[in-house]
Design a protein around this motif. Structure first.
Motif, PDB file in Angstrom:
ATOM      1  N   GLY A  38       0.795  -1.214   0.000  1.00 20.13           N
ATOM      2  CA  GLY A  38       0.000   0.000   0.000  1.00 20.13           C
ATOM      3  C   GLY A  38       0.824   1.259   0.000  1.00 20.13           C
ATOM      4  O   GLY A  38       0.419   2.273   0.569  1.00 20.13           O
ATOM      5  N   ALA A  43      -0.738   1.913  -4.509  1.00 24.11           N
ATOM      6  CA  ALA A  43      -1.984   2.671  -4.505  1.00 24.11           C
ATOM      7  C   ALA A  43      -2.351   3.129  -5.911  1.00 24.11           C
ATOM      8  O   ALA A  43      -3.522   3.106  -6.308  1.00 24.11           O
ATOM      9  N   GLU A  60      -1.955  -4.628   2.641  1.00 17.20           N
ATOM     10  CA  GLU A  60      -0.858  -3.813   3.173  1.00 17.20           C
ATOM     11  C   GLU A  60      -0.428  -4.364   4.533  1.00 17.20           C
ATOM     12  O   GLU A  60      -1.241  -4.480   5.450  1.00 17.20           O
ATOM     13  N   PRO A  64      -0.805   2.074   5.044  1.00 16.72           N
ATOM     14  CA  PRO A  64      -0.443   2.682   3.764  1.00 16.72           C
ATOM     15  C   PRO A  64       0.704   3.680   3.901  1.00 16.72           C
ATOM     16  O   PRO A  64       0.772   4.455   4.865  1.00 16.72           O
ATOM     17  N   THR A 177      -0.437   9.085  -1.603  1.00 19.28           N
ATOM     18  CA  THR A 177      -0.864   7.692  -1.465  1.00 19.28           C
ATOM     19  C   THR A 177      -2.312   7.619  -1.014  1.00 19.28           C
ATOM     20  O   THR A 177      -3.116   6.832  -1.544  1.00 19.28           O
ATOM     21  N   TYR A 180      -4.658   8.333  -3.952  1.00 18.20           N
ATOM     22  CA  TYR A 180      -4.817   7.188  -4.853  1.00 18.20           C
ATOM     23  C   TYR A 180      -5.721   6.115  -4.233  1.00 18.20           C
ATOM     24  O   TYR A 180      -6.582   5.545  -4.915  1.00 18.20           O
ATOM     25  N   LEU A 181      -5.507   5.829  -2.958  1.00 19.49           N
ATOM     26  CA  LEU A 181      -6.327   4.798  -2.317  1.00 19.49           C
ATOM     27  C   LEU A 181      -7.783   5.232  -2.220  1.00 19.49           C
ATOM     28  O   LEU A 181      -8.696   4.409  -2.377  1.00 19.49           O
ATOM     29  N   VAL A 191      -9.249  -2.105   0.750  1.00 16.18           N
ATOM     30  CA  VAL A 191      -7.890  -1.916   1.261  1.00 16.18           C
ATOM     31  C   VAL A 191      -7.821  -2.520   2.654  1.00 16.18           C
ATOM     32  O   VAL A 191      -8.514  -2.062   3.578  1.00 16.18           O
TER      33      VAL A 191
END
Length: 403
Positions: A38, A43, A60, A64, A177, A180-181, A191
């Motif tokens: 992650g 991501a 992950e 993250p 990050t 993106y997640l 996730v």
């Protein structure tokens, strides 16, 4: 030779081709893709795959961006000494601009200044010469010219070569990050963290699923984006991959008045920058120096052995940076991060299918911040359509991993 920028396949505004690729999945359901890792690249991959219509799960191990991502300078730049690799980085810079506009990455596009003293002049000149063929050619500077272009920065009288670029940028890698997640989740991705992959199920030479600390999951494809943990993940598939050991040292400071948007690279010694909120970030380019107290750090991955060494590193790095940018001397270290870089032995990305295992894909690179958007796009393209990206040909895992 002139490098030309172009529109990147797979951007959030142009994903129709990948969305139509659901035929790659088994009849009646979406393609199930697991992404291990992650960090920023993982991501990005997850966001692109989810947008393209895959059923995505991110595994992950801790949280993250907890690995190399949060310990990065997060400088987005094309500067390398290889023309093909520079082209890939330039494509990713275009993709960064796209993702910054679409996802609100809050990137700072201020350019950069790099300089070299005598022992690093030739290396920097090679990079500058390649940049001359791009749409952001270097503007050469003297030592005094650096201070004129960026008041408050004083590189000294021994500068042998220096140049400024206009289009480089930098980001907060943890925030990027998270963006993106968040995009991946909007398109249905799950996730999971903390969630460590402990076994990979391979049936008939193809990925079938994974065992994790949160249970077993059936999968059609698996993408390893696990940084320095990549050798362990490859070993779970009976594949061997060796990475170089490269410690990194990054210090974040208290905010000070904002004076610059640029990133600075001081003769392969230091890289430093200032965020929009006034925090400085500074880093030893080659990691902790070769001192007796660093013996174990220079041998293997480890946490800080004690708070005293951590404080020493923070004070030392701020003082060293203040030799070039005196304003940082008034700041105090708030985070002193010891990290370990995912570093292929030839310092070029590893990107593509794992030899001999259908459905397994691996990404690992030292330049994860710069390359995250483009590797996410091309990985999604290759997984969802089966169409290879020619630009990734020199970076295939087969140069290190045998079937």
């Amino acid at each position: 030779m002139t490098f030309q920028r172009r529109t990147i396949l797979g951007g959030f505004a142009a994903m129709a081709a990948l969305q139509a690729a659901g035929a790659c999945a088994k009849p009646g359901r979406k393609l199930r893709v697991g992404v291990i890792g992650g960090g920023l690249i993982g991501a990005s991959v997850a966001a692109q795959l989810a947008k393209a219509g895959a059923e995505v799960i991110v595994f992950e191990k801790t949280r993250p961006a907890a690995g190399a991502t949060e310990k990065s300078v997060a400088w987005i730049n094309p500067v390398v000494n290889d023309a093909h690799y520079m082209k890939l980085r330039l494509e990713s810079m275009d993709a960064w601009l796209d993702d910054d506009r679409t996802l609100g990455m809050k990137a700072i596009w201020g350019g950069s200044i790099s300089w070299a003293y005598a022992n690093k002049k030739d290396s920097l000149q090679t990079k500058a010469t390649l940049l001359e063929a791009t749409d952001d050619p270097p503007v050469y500077l003297t030592g005094e010219g650096i201070t004129k272009a960026s008041p408050g920065v004083f590189p000294g009288d021994e500068v042998k070569l220096a140049f400024q670029t206009a289009k480089d940028g930098h980001v907060d890698p943890v925030f990027a990050t998270q963006r993106y997640l968040a995009a991946a989740k909007r398109f249905g991705a799950e996730v999971l963290y903390p969630c460590e992959v402990t076994a990979i199920k391979v049936v008939g030479g193809a990925v079938a699923g994974v065992t994790t600390t949160k249970g077993d999951f059936e999968l059609d494809h698996l993408v390893s984006v696990t940084g320095t943990d990549t050798p362990r993940i490859m070993a779970l598939m009976d594949r061997k991959l060796e990475l170089a050991h490269k410690p990194g040292l990054v210090v974040h400071t208290t905010p000070r008045p904002v004076t610059t948007k640029l990133v600075y690279e001081a003769s392969s010694i230091l890289e430093f920058k200032q965020y929009a909120d006034g925090r400085y970030l500074t880093s030893f380019t080659s990691g902790p120096p070769n001192l007796p107290q660093h013996t174990e750090i220079l041998k293997h991955q480890m946490a800080y052995p004690d708070a005293a060494l951590q404080q020493f590193h923070g004070d030392m790095l701020i003082a060293r940076t203040a030799e070039y940018m005196p304003a940082i001397a008034e700041a105090k270290a708030t985070r002193v991060l010891l990290g370990f870089r995912p570093y292929p032995l030839d310092n070029k990305p590893i990107a593509g299918p794992v030899p001999g295992i259908k459905g397994a894909y691996v990404l690992v690179t030292h330049s994860g911040i710069t390359l995250a958007p483009i590797l996410g796009r091309y990985a999604a393209q290759e997984i969802m359509t089966g169409v290879e990206a020619p630009i990734l040909a020199p970076y295939r895992p087969a140069r290190y991993i045998t079937a």
